[in-house]
Design a protein around this motif. Structure first.
Motif, PDB file in Angstrom:
ATOM      1  N   ALA A  66       0.758   6.688  28.080  1.00 58.53           N
ATOM      2  CA  ALA A  66      -0.377   6.995  27.205  1.00 58.53           C
ATOM      3  C   ALA A  66      -0.158   8.318  26.472  1.00 58.53           C
ATOM      4  CB  ALA A  66      -1.664   7.037  28.018  1.00 58.53           C
ATOM      5  N   ALA A  67       0.386   9.313  27.179  1.00 59.69           N
ATOM      6  CA  ALA A  67       0.695  10.593  26.536  1.00 59.69           C
ATOM      7  C   ALA A  67       1.763  10.422  25.466  1.00 59.69           C
ATOM      8  CB  ALA A  67       1.143  11.605  27.583  1.00 59.69           C
ATOM      9  N   TYR A  68       2.741   9.561  25.736  1.00 56.16           N
ATOM     10  CA  TYR A  68       3.782   9.305  24.737  1.00 56.16           C
ATOM     11  C   TYR A  68       3.188   8.656  23.484  1.00 56.16           C
ATOM     12  CZ  TYR A  68       7.758   7.102  22.454  1.00 56.16           C
ATOM     13  OH  TYR A  68       8.672   6.693  21.516  1.00 56.16           O
ATOM     14  N   LEU A  69       2.234   7.749  23.666  1.00 59.32           N
ATOM     15  CA  LEU A  69       1.584   7.128  22.510  1.00 59.32           C
ATOM     16  C   LEU A  69       0.927   8.184  21.634  1.00 59.32           C
ATOM     17  CD1 LEU A  69      -0.189   4.061  24.208  1.00 59.32           C
ATOM     18  CD2 LEU A  69       2.090   4.158  23.194  1.00 59.32           C
ATOM     19  N   PHE A  70       0.236   9.138  22.262  1.00 56.77           N
ATOM     20  CA  PHE A  70      -0.450  10.183  21.511  1.00 56.77           C
ATOM     21  C   PHE A  70       0.537  11.140  20.841  1.00 56.77           C
ATOM     22  CE2 PHE A  70      -2.094  14.616  21.898  1.00 56.77           C
ATOM     23  CZ  PHE A  70      -2.943  14.582  20.801  1.00 56.77           C
ATOM     24  N   LEU A  71       1.529  11.607  21.600  1.00 57.34           N
ATOM     25  CA  LEU A  71       2.469  12.592  21.061  1.00 57.34           C
ATOM     26  C   LEU A  71       3.336  12.007  19.954  1.00 57.34           C
ATOM     27  CD1 LEU A  71       3.472  14.220  24.460  1.00 57.34           C
ATOM     28  CD2 LEU A  71       2.180  15.308  22.617  1.00 57.34           C
ATOM     29  N   GLY A  72       3.658  10.716  20.052  1.00 55.47           N
ATOM     30  CA  GLY A  72       4.405  10.094  18.959  1.00 55.47           C
ATOM     31  C   GLY A  72       3.623  10.109  17.662  1.00 55.47           C
ATOM     32  N   GLY A  73       2.305   9.894  17.743  1.00 56.98           N
ATOM     33  CA  GLY A  73       1.482   9.971  16.542  1.00 56.98           C
ATOM     34  C   GLY A  73       1.429  11.375  15.975  1.00 56.98           C
ATOM     35  N   VAL A  74       1.289  12.372  16.850  1.00 61.79           N
ATOM     36  CA  VAL A  74       1.278  13.764  16.389  1.00 61.79           C
ATOM     37  C   VAL A  74       2.594  14.102  15.676  1.00 61.79           C
ATOM     38  CG1 VAL A  74       1.156  16.170  17.118  1.00 61.79           C
ATOM     39  CG2 VAL A  74      -0.304  14.462  18.203  1.00 61.79           C
ATOM     40  N   ALA A  75       3.708  13.686  16.254  1.00 60.99           N
ATOM     41  CA  ALA A  75       5.013  13.998  15.665  1.00 60.99           C
ATOM     42  C   ALA A  75       5.181  13.324  14.312  1.00 60.99           C
ATOM     43  CB  ALA A  75       6.124  13.557  16.620  1.00 60.99           C
ATOM     44  N   GLY A  76       4.820  12.035  14.225  1.00 61.40           N
ATOM     45  CA  GLY A  76       4.988  11.321  12.964  1.00 61.40           C
ATOM     46  C   GLY A  76       4.148  11.904  11.845  1.00 61.40           C
ATOM     47  N   GLY A  77       2.869  12.155  12.123  1.00 61.04           N
ATOM     48  CA  GLY A  77       2.018  12.729  11.083  1.00 61.04           C
ATOM     49  C   GLY A  77       2.447  14.134  10.683  1.00 61.04           C
ATOM     50  N   SER A  78       2.919  14.919  11.641  1.00 68.00           N
ATOM     51  CA  SER A  78       3.364  16.282  11.318  1.00 68.00           C
ATOM     52  C   SER A  78       4.591  16.262  10.427  1.00 68.00           C
ATOM     53  CB  SER A  78       3.656  17.050  12.608  1.00 68.00           C
ATOM     54  OG  SER A  78       2.481  17.206  13.378  1.00 68.00           O
ATOM     55  N   ALA A  79       5.487  15.305  10.641  1.00 66.36           N
ATOM     56  CA  ALA A  79       6.661  15.210   9.772  1.00 66.36           C
ATOM     57  C   ALA A  79       6.252  14.901   8.341  1.00 66.36           C
ATOM     58  CB  ALA A  79       7.608  14.133  10.307  1.00 66.36           C
ATOM     59  N   LEU A  80       5.237  14.053   8.165  1.00 66.75           N
ATOM     60  CA  LEU A  80       4.751  13.774   6.808  1.00 66.75           C
ATOM     61  C   LEU A  80       4.155  15.020   6.164  1.00 66.75           C
ATOM     62  CD1 LEU A  80       3.066  10.266   7.199  1.00 66.75           C
ATOM     63  CD2 LEU A  80       5.143  10.822   5.922  1.00 66.75           C
ATOM     64  N   LEU A  81       3.382  15.790   6.932  1.00 69.01           N
ATOM     65  CA  LEU A  81       2.827  17.026   6.390  1.00 69.01           C
ATOM     66  C   LEU A  81       3.925  18.045   6.088  1.00 69.01           C
ATOM     67  CD1 LEU A  81      -0.426  17.601   8.483  1.00 69.01           C
ATOM     68  CD2 LEU A  81      -0.255  17.263   6.015  1.00 69.01           C
ATOM     69  N   GLY A  82       4.970  18.047   6.929  1.00 68.78           N
ATOM     70  CA  GLY A  82       6.096  18.943   6.639  1.00 68.78           C
ATOM     71  C   GLY A  82       6.763  18.609   5.319  1.00 68.78           C
ATOM     72  N   LEU A  83       6.922  17.326   5.028  1.00 69.47           N
ATOM     73  CA  LEU A  83       7.482  16.931   3.738  1.00 69.47           C
ATOM     74  C   LEU A  83       6.538  17.311   2.604  1.00 69.47           C
ATOM     75  CD1 LEU A  83       9.679  15.475   2.100  1.00 69.47           C
ATOM     76  CD2 LEU A  83       8.404  13.345   2.474  1.00 69.47           C
ATOM     77  N   GLY A  84       5.227  17.168   2.826  1.00 71.67           N
ATOM     78  CA  GLY A  84       4.274  17.584   1.801  1.00 71.67           C
ATOM     79  C   GLY A  84       4.378  19.071   1.506  1.00 71.67           C
ATOM     80  N   GLY A  85       4.480  19.890   2.554  1.00 75.98           N
ATOM     81  CA  GLY A  85       4.660  21.317   2.327  1.00 75.98           C
ATOM     82  C   GLY A  85       5.973  21.633   1.650  1.00 75.98           C
ATOM     83  N   GLN A  86       7.013  20.857   1.953  1.00 70.70           N
ATOM     84  CA  GLN A  86       8.327  21.054   1.335  1.00 70.70           C
ATOM     85  C   GLN A  86       8.285  20.739  -0.153  1.00 70.70           C
ATOM     86  OE1 GLN A  86      11.502  18.919   3.351  1.00 70.70           O
ATOM     87  NE2 GLN A  86      12.638  18.639   1.446  1.00 70.70           N
ATOM     88  N   LEU A  87       7.575  19.681  -0.530  1.00 66.81           N
ATOM     89  CA  LEU A  87       7.553  19.251  -1.928  1.00 66.81           C
ATOM     90  C   LEU A  87       6.564  20.038  -2.781  1.00 66.81           C
ATOM     91  CD1 LEU A  87       7.758  15.362  -1.458  1.00 66.81           C
ATOM     92  CD2 LEU A  87       9.617  16.959  -1.982  1.00 66.81           C
ATOM     93  N   THR A  88       5.547  20.637  -2.164  1.00 65.30           N
ATOM     94  CA  THR A  88       4.509  21.345  -2.933  1.00 65.30           C
ATOM     95  C   THR A  88       4.633  22.861  -2.841  1.00 65.30           C
ATOM     96  OG1 THR A  88       2.990  21.207  -1.046  1.00 65.30           O
ATOM     97  CG2 THR A  88       2.881  19.435  -2.677  1.00 65.30           C
ATOM     98  N   GLY A  89       5.685  23.365  -2.224  1.00 69.39           N
ATOM     99  CA  GLY A  89       5.887  24.808  -2.169  1.00 69.39           C
ATOM    100  C   GLY A  89       4.924  25.527  -1.246  1.00 69.39           C
ATOM    101  N   GLY A 190       6.113   7.021   9.784  1.00 64.54           N
ATOM    102  CA  GLY A 190       5.210   5.880   9.877  1.00 64.54           C
ATOM    103  C   GLY A 190       5.629   4.874  10.937  1.00 64.54           C
ATOM    104  N   PRO A 191       6.890   4.426  10.933  1.00 64.91           N
ATOM    105  CA  PRO A 191       7.329   3.523  12.003  1.00 64.91           C
ATOM    106  C   PRO A 191       7.169   4.103  13.396  1.00 64.91           C
ATOM    107  CG  PRO A 191       8.889   3.470  10.189  1.00 64.91           C
ATOM    108  CD  PRO A 191       7.904   4.555   9.880  1.00 64.91           C
ATOM    109  N   LEU A 192       7.383   5.425  13.562  1.00 66.65           N
ATOM    110  CA  LEU A 192       7.219   6.027  14.881  1.00 66.65           C
ATOM    111  C   LEU A 192       5.761   5.953  15.336  1.00 66.65           C
ATOM    112  CD1 LEU A 192       8.489   7.700  17.216  1.00 66.65           C
ATOM    113  CD2 LEU A 192       7.765   9.750  15.966  1.00 66.65           C
ATOM    114  N   ALA A 193       4.835   6.168  14.410  1.00 73.13           N
ATOM    115  CA  ALA A 193       3.415   6.135  14.775  1.00 73.13           C
ATOM    116  C   ALA A 193       2.931   4.720  15.041  1.00 73.13           C
ATOM    117  CB  ALA A 193       2.580   6.775  13.661  1.00 73.13           C
ATOM    118  N   ALA A 194       3.569   3.713  14.422  1.00 76.23           N
ATOM    119  CA  ALA A 194       3.060   2.345  14.501  1.00 76.23           C
ATOM    120  C   ALA A 194       3.780   1.471  15.513  1.00 76.23           C
ATOM    121  CB  ALA A 194       3.140   1.683  13.120  1.00 76.23           C
TER     122      ALA A 194
END
Length: 363
Positions: A66-89, A190-194
């Protein structure tokens, strides 16, 4: 006397008592025997009904999964936000999101290995790639995501330390691949979260199987909540704008996906989502998600409000994952959640006129 590993499986023998109650002329024994023959060592069998017993075997998973299910979602969404910060300065958002993704995927991997029992079992899953196995595909998704996340996070750590990491000639290489690594991690976010939702839905557990079509949308929305909430906690408000917007969309997606999932499920199979411990967790998840979303929308530019809202979103995401997980385990313990949905599906097929395609639908 010799001993073997199977001695522990032998039934214990009752201690023999001396025959002190024997009388002349052949008296009867206390255990019911008359002394004319040996008494059986195995007790008489007790026949009981199979009604009320589980039909399917509950998944052998604990809180580590259950903890792995939660942490995988945190990791996947954070990677998307990291790319957003990378592309928007937004360097602070990029750095915090990348480090959050690395921390979450590392802790998740530890939880997964702890559940497997031995680390080499995870490596054994990478020996093959089988598209029909969510476990096999998920292992490769986790590995690919971890590679991109690790490279981009190490680049951030090196930058934070003032280029003091002992990288030597690898530093120019790291700086060159940092950007592509961030993109690669976001592609597998996305695949990691789903994929964990697909893994649960692929089991025979009644509630998980009944929700297999909508559960990936619930898990992705939950991942958005968690990552946006964590970014709102760790990032100053002047750079956390994308996280606040993502949080609002995540709340709407999470509430809508849960409602649609419960509506489309068999009413009997959906009961564990509303009852007991799982029902309480999911109700609190919805309340905290709504509170966190309102805080992000109306007061997200205030640092204290943003942090409180982010904490509420993180808790909502965790309760969603743990609640769905608990509901599935509960549904496997009661045969009602296996038998009655089967009867409902059979009745629906017969009502639709399908009565000759198999023995189970024959009139």
């Amino acid at each position: 006397m010799t001993h073997s590993d199977f001695d522990s499986f032998r039934p214990t023998e009752l201690a023999r008592r001396r025959r002190t109650d024997r009388r002349r002329g052949g008296g009867r024994r206390r255990d019911g025997g008359d002394g004319s023959r040996e008494m059986p060592m195995v007790p008489e069998a007790e026949f009981t009904s199979y009604y009320g017993r589980p039909v399917v075997k509950p998944a052998p998973w604990g809180d580590d999964v259950a903890a792995y299910l939660f942490l995988g979602g945190v990791a996947g969404g954070s990677a998307l936000l990291g790319l957003g910060g990378q592309l928007t300065g937004r360097p602070v958002l990029r750095r915090n999101a990348r480090l959050s993704a690395l921390a979450a995927v590392s802790l998740g991997a530890l939880a997964l290995v702890k559940d497997l029992g031995r680390p080499e079992r995870f490596l054994h899953m990478l020996r093959t790639f089988k598209l029909t196995s969510p476990m096999s595909v998920g292992s490769w998704i986790l590995s690919a995501f971890s590679a991109g996340t690790g490279v981009s996070a190490v680049a951030e750590i090196d930058r934070m330390s003032g280029a003091r990491l002992p990288l030597g000639p690898l530093r120019p290489v790291l700086q060159a691949v940092e950007g592509p690594a961030g993109v690669e991690a976001a592609l597998f976010a996305g695949p990691l979260a789903a994929y964990t939702a697909v893994l649960l839905g692929d089991t025979a557990t009644p509630t998980w199987n009944a929700a297999h079509e909508e559960l990936p949308f619930v898990f992705v929305s939950s991942a958005v909540l968690a990552s946006a909430g964590l970014a709102m906690i760790t990032t100053p408000v002047h750079e956390a704008g994308p996280a606040r917007k993502l949080a609002v969309f995540g709340v709407m997606g999470d509430v809508a996906a849960m409602r649609v999932m419960e509506h489309r499920m068999d009413p009997i199979a959906a009961e564990p989502l509303r009852q007991g411990r799982a029902g309480a967790m999911l109700r609190w998840s919805e309340r905290l998600a709504a509170a966190g979303g309102l805080g992000a929308l109306l007061g997200g530019r205030n640092r204290a409000v943003a942090a409180a809202s982010g904490l509420a979103l993180l808790a909502a995401s965790a309760l969603t994952r743990f609640g769905v997980f608990e509901a599935g385990l509960s549904s496997a313990k009661d045969p009602r959640y296996t038998i009655e949905p089967q009867k409902n599906r059979l009745a629906a097929r017969r009502a639709a006129g399908i009565t000759d395609d198999s023995i189970t639908t024959a009139g």
